[in-house]
Design an enzyme around this catalytic site. Structure first.
Site, short mmCIF file in Angstrom:
data_model
loop_
_atom_site.label_atom_id
_atom_site.label_comp_id
_atom_site.label_asym_id
_atom_site.label_seq_id
_atom_site.Cartn_x
_atom_site.Cartn_y
_atom_site.Cartn_z
N SER A 113 0.81 -1.21 0.00
CA SER A 113 0.00 0.00 0.00
C SER A 113 0.84 1.26 0.00
O SER A 113 1.58 1.53 -0.93
CB SER A 113 -0.97 -0.03 1.18
OG SER A 113 -1.87 1.05 1.13
N HIS A 114 0.75 2.04 1.07
CA HIS A 114 1.39 3.34 1.17
C HIS A 114 2.81 3.27 1.73
O HIS A 114 3.45 4.29 1.91
CB HIS A 114 0.55 4.26 2.05
CG HIS A 114 0.26 3.67 3.40
ND1 HIS A 114 -0.55 2.57 3.55
CD2 HIS A 114 0.68 4.00 4.64
CE1 HIS A 114 -0.62 2.25 4.83
NE2 HIS A 114 0.11 3.10 5.52
N ASP A 278 -2.44 6.48 -3.53
CA ASP A 278 -1.31 5.85 -2.86
C ASP A 278 -0.70 4.74 -3.71
O ASP A 278 -0.99 4.62 -4.89
CB ASP A 278 -1.74 5.29 -1.50
CG ASP A 278 -2.68 4.10 -1.62
OD1 ASP A 278 -3.44 4.05 -2.62
OD2 ASP A 278 -2.67 3.22 -0.74
N ASP A 280 -1.07 1.44 -4.06
CA ASP A 280 -1.89 0.47 -4.77
C ASP A 280 -3.22 1.03 -5.25
O ASP A 280 -4.06 0.29 -5.75
CB ASP A 280 -2.13 -0.77 -3.91
CG ASP A 280 -2.93 -0.49 -2.65
OD1 ASP A 280 -2.86 0.64 -2.12
OD2 ASP A 280 -3.65 -1.40 -2.19
N ASP A 282 -5.83 2.56 -3.65
CA ASP A 282 -7.10 2.47 -2.93
C ASP A 282 -7.34 3.66 -1.99
O ASP A 282 -8.39 3.75 -1.37
CB ASP A 282 -7.22 1.15 -2.18
CG ASP A 282 -6.15 0.93 -1.11
OD1 ASP A 282 -5.28 1.81 -0.94
OD2 ASP A 282 -6.18 -0.13 -0.46
N ARG A 283 -6.38 4.57 -1.86
CA ARG A 283 -6.56 5.73 -1.00
C ARG A 283 -6.62 7.01 -1.82
O ARG A 283 -6.21 7.04 -2.97
CB ARG A 283 -5.42 5.84 0.03
CG ARG A 283 -5.33 4.63 0.93
CD ARG A 283 -4.16 4.76 1.90
NE ARG A 283 -3.99 3.54 2.65
CZ ARG A 283 -3.84 3.47 3.97
NH1 ARG A 283 -3.80 4.58 4.68
NH2 ARG A 283 -3.69 2.31 4.57
N SER A 366 -8.19 6.97 7.25
CA SER A 366 -6.86 6.79 6.67
C SER A 366 -6.88 6.97 5.16
O SER A 366 -6.22 6.25 4.42
CB SER A 366 -6.28 5.42 7.04
OG SER A 366 -7.18 4.38 6.68
N LYS A 377 -11.64 -0.07 -0.91
CA LYS A 377 -11.63 1.38 -1.05
C LYS A 377 -11.03 1.72 -2.40
O LYS A 377 -10.30 0.93 -2.98
CB LYS A 377 -10.88 2.03 0.10
CG LYS A 377 -9.51 1.45 0.44
CD LYS A 377 -8.98 2.09 1.72
CE LYS A 377 -7.66 1.49 2.16
NZ LYS A 377 -7.81 0.23 2.88
#
Length: 544
Positions: A113-114, A278, A280, A282-283, A366, A377
């Site tokens: 992720s991030h 981010d 991947d 999803d944010r 987040s 997300k």
């Protein structure tokens, strides 16, 4: 091509966290380490024979070598077909889209992720089930138990597949289908949003926006959707080509790590709208000119304006938020007369609510927001939702948010992260806090009286499963809250997250800086938990 059965031994540290298994790249490169976890995942499925699997990742270092291993293991374990993103690229929401569209048994997402990337950075593996969502706790528990008993894994002795060439290739008896990473996902989004109206809004010349892909997975998606389909000028998507080390940056879309984007928006002549995603995809972070939209407010505003967007014109079934997320969305749900759900942190906890039709929009503080269109997300979805609202309302981001506060009141909110805290110190802090909880209810702390003090426990309304110890909550009679959690998404030490919230109904006070409005709660959180003393930190690593 022959199937090899390789002898192995368990690794004790393969228990998945809230978002799969995350470790340093060097750990995943340890002989048998990745293979053990993949074989354990396959072993927990009812059957691999004849099944379809989706595989992809965020393009970080070790992404393609890991995919080659997974493809050969999938072939050896009897899968009939694997859909893999071109060059190994698939965003997390796009993977969820593919699982659902093609009714596959699930998908494997390679991402941390991030978290930072590169040879010395982080790597991650996550399994998503057939509904497209992250594996629930009962599945991750079964995977971990299998990793602790594993003795062999199966892998096909075969040459690597060319992941850059679209089309089908046989790997043993299995078909590897290298697909365009963007097409199916973009088609889904076009059914939800008024692309033509957004395109006209952009073409008017009165509106400028930029999207920072942070050299992570969303670059190809942003270029295809924003620049090619919606007609935004070339260069609207910045840092738009995925790099194995994310360009040396930290692909976390917040005010600290997305500093280049923030610098462009926080000027008097900057773009009207800015957004980032981010590692991947999803944010999301949403910015107006000289204006930051908290993720909690963003979810509330999307919910309040949902009927302006084609895919949600019929209204919402309910809104779900993670426990640490501010209560701003709850106020919208109350006015709309729909349920508001409070779940533990982790998108997997929204899955049953979405599958059962009890919630339509979901969000986490987040920087994660999404809906029932997938089971993850979705960063680009949130950006398009905002663009659709802006195109319809013809107002600035700041005007939309301040009008929302005037209607619902403002939930002043902030998260203070203390990253890389020594695990023993972080655990001591939480243990001491838990010991104080029985004594706090009814006590006056600072200017407020404590209404409740607990360690949050959640009972899923669909399957009745219980998830305990999900974060310490201290709530006050005026609706203010302090929440303490240890994050499970890092790979070194512990991250202490402190969440602070105060409700303010008076519009005269809405213009206050959040850190000023929350100053007494910030001091109270430190004294209650002895943060400075136990962590040795004078200030948080990141404030959002």
């Amino acid at each position: 091509m022959t199937i090899q059965v390789v002898a192995t031994h368990p690794f004790s540290d393969q228990k998945p966290g809230t978002s799969g298994l995350r470790k340093k790249v060097t750990v995943f490169q340890t002989p048998h380490y990745l293979e053990n976890f993949i074989q354990a995942t396959f072993d927990t499925l009812e059957s691999c024979q004849g099944q379809i699997l989706v595989v992809g990742g965020d393009g970080r270092y070790f992404n393609q070598p890991a995919i080659q291993i997974i493809l050969k293991m999938a072939a050896a374990n009897g899968f009939s077909r694997v859909k893999v993103g071109q060059n190994g690229i698939l965003s997390t929401p796009a993977t969820s889209c593919l699982i659902r569209k093609y009714r596959t048994i699930g998908g494997i997402i390679l991402s941390a992720s991030h978290n930072p990337a590169g040879p010395g950075g982080d790597f991650g593996v996550k399994f998503n089930t057939s509904n497209g969502g992250p594996a629930p706790e009962k599945v991750t528990k079964a995977i971990y138990e299998r990793t602790q008993a594993i003795e062999t894994y199966k892998i096909l002795d075969a040459a690597d597949i060319d992941l850059g060439r679209l089309g089908e290739t046989k790997l043993g008896t299995m078909v590897v289908e290298v697909i365009d990473s963007v097409t199916d996902y973009a088609q889904l989004l076009e059914t939800l949003f008024d692309f033509d109206r957004i395109q006209q809004f952009i073409a008017s010349g009165s509106f400028r926006f930029i999207f920072d892909a942070m050299h992570a997975v969303t670059g190809p998606y942003g270029r295809r959707i924003f620049e090619e389909r919606l007609g935004a000028p070339a260069g609207t998507v910045q840092a738009g080509f995925p790099l194995e080390d994310f360009g040396g940056g930290h692909p976390d879309p917040n005010l600290v790590y997305a500093h280049d984007l923030v610098a462009q928006l926080f000027t008097d002549h900057g773009p009207d709208f800015g957004a980032a995603s981010d590692g991947d995809g999803d944010r999301n972070m949403i910015l107006g000119r000289n204006f930051f939209v908290t993720p909690s407010d963003s979810l509330a505003i999307l919910a309040a304006n949902a009927t302006l967007v084609p895919g949600y014109r019929q209204g919402l079934a309910g809104i779900a938020r993670s426990m640490p997320t501010s209560q701003a969305p709850d106020r919208v749900a109350q006015q709309l007369g729909i349920p508001a759900f409070e779940t533990p942190t982790g998108w997997k906890f929204f899955g049953n609510l979405l599958d059962s039709g009890q919630a339509t929009l979901c969000g986490e503080e987040s920087f994660g927001t999404g809906s029932n269109h997938v089971r993850e997300k979705d960063g680009l979805w949130a950006v398009l939702f905002w663009l659709n609202i802006l195109a319809v309302r013809q107002q600035s981001v700041a005007e939309i948010v301040t009008q929302h506060w005037q209607t619902y009141g403002r939930n002043f909110y902030s998260r203070h992260d203390y990253e890389g805290v020594a695990s023993d110190r972080a655990n001591e802090l939480m243990t001491q806090l838990q010991a104080k909880l029985p004594t706090l209810t009814g006590k006056t702390l600072g200017a407020g009286r404590v209404a409740y003090a607990d360690d949050f426990s959640y009972q899923d309304p669909v399957d009745q499963s219980v998830s305990a110890n999900q974060g310490i909550r201290i709530g006050f009679e005026d609706g203010s809250r302090i929440v303490f959690r240890l994050s499970g998404t890092g790979t070194e030490g512990a991250t202490l997250r402190v969440y602070l919230e105060r409700y303010e109904p008076n519009p005269q006070n809405h213009g206050l800086d959040a850190q000023v409005a929350l100053q007494d709660l910030i001091g109270l959180a430190d004294s209650l938990a002895q943060i400075k003393l136990l962590t040795g930190r004078d200030k948080p690593t990141v404030i959002t």
